[in-house]
Design a protein around this motif. Structure first.
Motif, PDB file in Angstrom:
ATOM      1  N   ALA A 194       0.788  -1.151  -0.022  1.00  0.00           N
ATOM      2  CA  ALA A 194      -0.189  -0.206  -0.244  1.00  0.00           C
ATOM      3  C   ALA A 194       0.429   1.214  -0.156  1.00  0.00           C
ATOM      4  O   ALA A 194       0.822   2.380  -0.933  1.00  0.00           O
ATOM      5  N   ALA A 195       2.110   1.119   0.616  1.00  0.00           N
ATOM      6  CA  ALA A 195       2.707   2.331   0.507  1.00  0.00           C
ATOM      7  C   ALA A 195       3.253   2.425  -0.956  1.00  0.00           C
ATOM      8  O   ALA A 195       3.367   4.063  -0.944  1.00  0.00           O
ATOM      9  N   VAL A 197       3.315   6.317  -5.705  1.00  0.00           N
ATOM     10  CA  VAL A 197       3.648   5.884  -6.620  1.00  0.00           C
ATOM     11  C   VAL A 197       2.386   6.670  -7.518  1.00  0.00           C
ATOM     12  O   VAL A 197       2.537   7.645  -8.320  1.00  0.00           O
ATOM     13  N   LEU A 198       1.447   6.640  -6.882  1.00  0.00           N
ATOM     14  CA  LEU A 198       0.060   7.024  -8.076  1.00  0.00           C
ATOM     15  C   LEU A 198      -0.119   8.735  -6.979  1.00  0.00           C
ATOM     16  O   LEU A 198      -0.583   8.966  -8.270  1.00  0.00           O
ATOM     17  N   ALA A 199       0.577   9.108  -5.794  1.00  0.00           N
ATOM     18  CA  ALA A 199       0.292  10.261  -5.217  1.00  0.00           C
ATOM     19  C   ALA A 199       1.597  11.554  -6.366  1.00  0.00           C
ATOM     20  O   ALA A 199       1.169  11.977  -6.590  1.00  0.00           O
ATOM     21  N   ALA A 200       2.818  10.551  -6.591  1.00  0.00           N
ATOM     22  CA  ALA A 200       3.770  10.670  -7.450  1.00  0.00           C
ATOM     23  C   ALA A 200       3.292  11.492  -8.928  1.00  0.00           C
ATOM     24  O   ALA A 200       3.826  12.441  -9.039  1.00  0.00           O
ATOM     25  N   ILE A 201       2.394  10.238  -9.491  1.00  0.00           N
ATOM     26  CA  ILE A 201       2.163  10.875 -11.273  1.00  0.00           C
ATOM     27  C   ILE A 201       1.600  12.388 -11.428  1.00  0.00           C
ATOM     28  O   ILE A 201       2.464  12.882 -11.836  1.00  0.00           O
ATOM     29  N   GLY A 251       8.624   4.912  -5.537  1.00  0.00           N
ATOM     30  CA  GLY A 251       8.246   3.711  -5.261  1.00  0.00           C
ATOM     31  C   GLY A 251       9.663   2.729  -4.461  1.00  0.00           C
ATOM     32  O   GLY A 251       9.411   2.715  -3.675  1.00  0.00           O
ATOM     33  N   LEU A 252      11.056   2.933  -4.474  1.00  0.00           N
ATOM     34  CA  LEU A 252      11.687   2.642  -3.853  1.00  0.00           C
ATOM     35  C   LEU A 252      12.121   3.354  -2.350  1.00  0.00           C
ATOM     36  O   LEU A 252      12.599   2.590  -1.349  1.00  0.00           O
ATOM     37  N   ALA A 253      11.579   4.720  -3.012  1.00  0.00           N
ATOM     38  CA  ALA A 253      11.669   5.612  -1.336  1.00  0.00           C
ATOM     39  C   ALA A 253      10.576   5.591  -0.786  1.00  0.00           C
ATOM     40  O   ALA A 253      11.358   5.076   0.512  1.00  0.00           O
ATOM     41  N   ALA A 254      10.004   4.464  -0.876  1.00  0.00           N
ATOM     42  CA  ALA A 254       8.831   4.418   0.183  1.00  0.00           C
ATOM     43  C   ALA A 254       8.865   2.736   0.379  1.00  0.00           C
ATOM     44  O   ALA A 254       9.000   2.930   1.863  1.00  0.00           O
TER      45      ALA A 254
END
Length: 287
Positions: free
Chosen positions: A67-68, A73-77, A199-202
């Protein structure tokens, strides 16, 4: 000898957490040529999403990680499309100012939505207890962080160096106009690369929450640390980032064990020495 081995184990765990978070920044700075000072903010976002998923929704740890990563990723798009895309190829000062602004916006939203208190991410039972490795016991979550870092390092290197997408990414960086003329959809390549970095950061924010606690000013507290890792390793170099994380993790951990009153003095002393000797980073590309 037991103290040396203990320091080594903790250093590797800490270094791997830094690597999982920083490798995405290495990709954006070294390959995409974007000085993304908001990278730590996306790691913080992943940590907050995982904390919300575990505490408010009762999700298990594995689901919280998914989920994270997906939520970040969705928020970053839309952020990439609206704010980052216009600064690709822009002067570095413009990139710095834009990404610092994004950082403070994310911090403000996180404080408003989640509150100013530090957030915890409960570990599953399998990662809570110690694991006996012979000369000492080590927390299972540290071994999990090491394993995650090794998997991420191998996967990132394979994707960038041994796949068609990696070829397209490097071509888009070297000459976007020519790559586009040859049929490479450079905007899509950049968007996918940015999403992977975020995504890797998350992922690193969640996996490393026990070592780098999730709190309101996480993004600012560790901003310099993540940049230092990329600079020391060489922007765009995955082996360089891994080597830098292990080396700096060893220096930081040794200092905390033996001379904690000096704080981060030895960490930054090592950074200065390495940068003076290797101005392009340990394994950085020249030019």
């Amino acid at each position: 000898m037991q103290t040396v081995l203990s320091i080594a184990v903790d250093a590797v765990a800490y270094g791997m957490v830094l690597f999982v978070i920083s490798i995405g920044l290495s990709v954006t700075m070294g390959l995409m040529k974007v000085v993304n000072l908001a990278h730590g903010a996306f790691a913080m976002m992943g940590g907050y999403i995982a904390a919300f998923a575990t505490h408010q929704l009762g999700a298990p740890y594995g689901v919280a990680i998914v989920a994270a990563v997906a939520g970040t990723v969705l928020a970053a798009i839309p952020v990439e499309r609206g704010l980052y895309r216009p600064i690709y190829g822009a002067p570095e000062l413009t990139q710095v100012l834009m990404t610092i602004g994004i950082t403070f916006v994310i911090i403000g939203i996180a404080n408003y939505a989640m509150g100013p208190a530090m957030k915890t991410i409960p570990l599953p039972k399998v990662l809570e207890g110690p694991v006996d490795i012979g000369f000492r016991s080590i927390a299972a979550h540290k071994l999990f962080a090491v394993a995650t870092g090794l998997v991420v390092a191998a996967a990132a290197w394979l994707v960038i160096e041994r796949t068609a997408f990696g070829v397209k990414l490097r071509a888009s960086v070297d000459n976007a106009t020519m790559a586009g003329a040859l049929g490479v959809r450079t905007k899509v390549v950049y968007a996918v690369s940015f999403a992977a970095a975020v995504g890797l950061a998350a992922l690193g924010g969640v996996v490393g929450a026990q070592l780098l606690p999730i709190e309101p000013y996480y993004a600012l507290r560790y901003m310099v640390t993540f940049l230092v890792v990329v600079s020391v390793g060489g922007a765009g170099s995955i082996p360089g980032a891994l080597l830098a994380c292990l080396l700096l993790g060893a220096v930081e951990t040794t200092g905390r064990y033996l001379m904690p009153e000096f704080g981060e003095f030895f960490f930054y002393l090592a950074v200065i020495a390495i940068v003076c000797i290797f101005p392009h980073g340990l394994l950085g590309r020249r030019g």
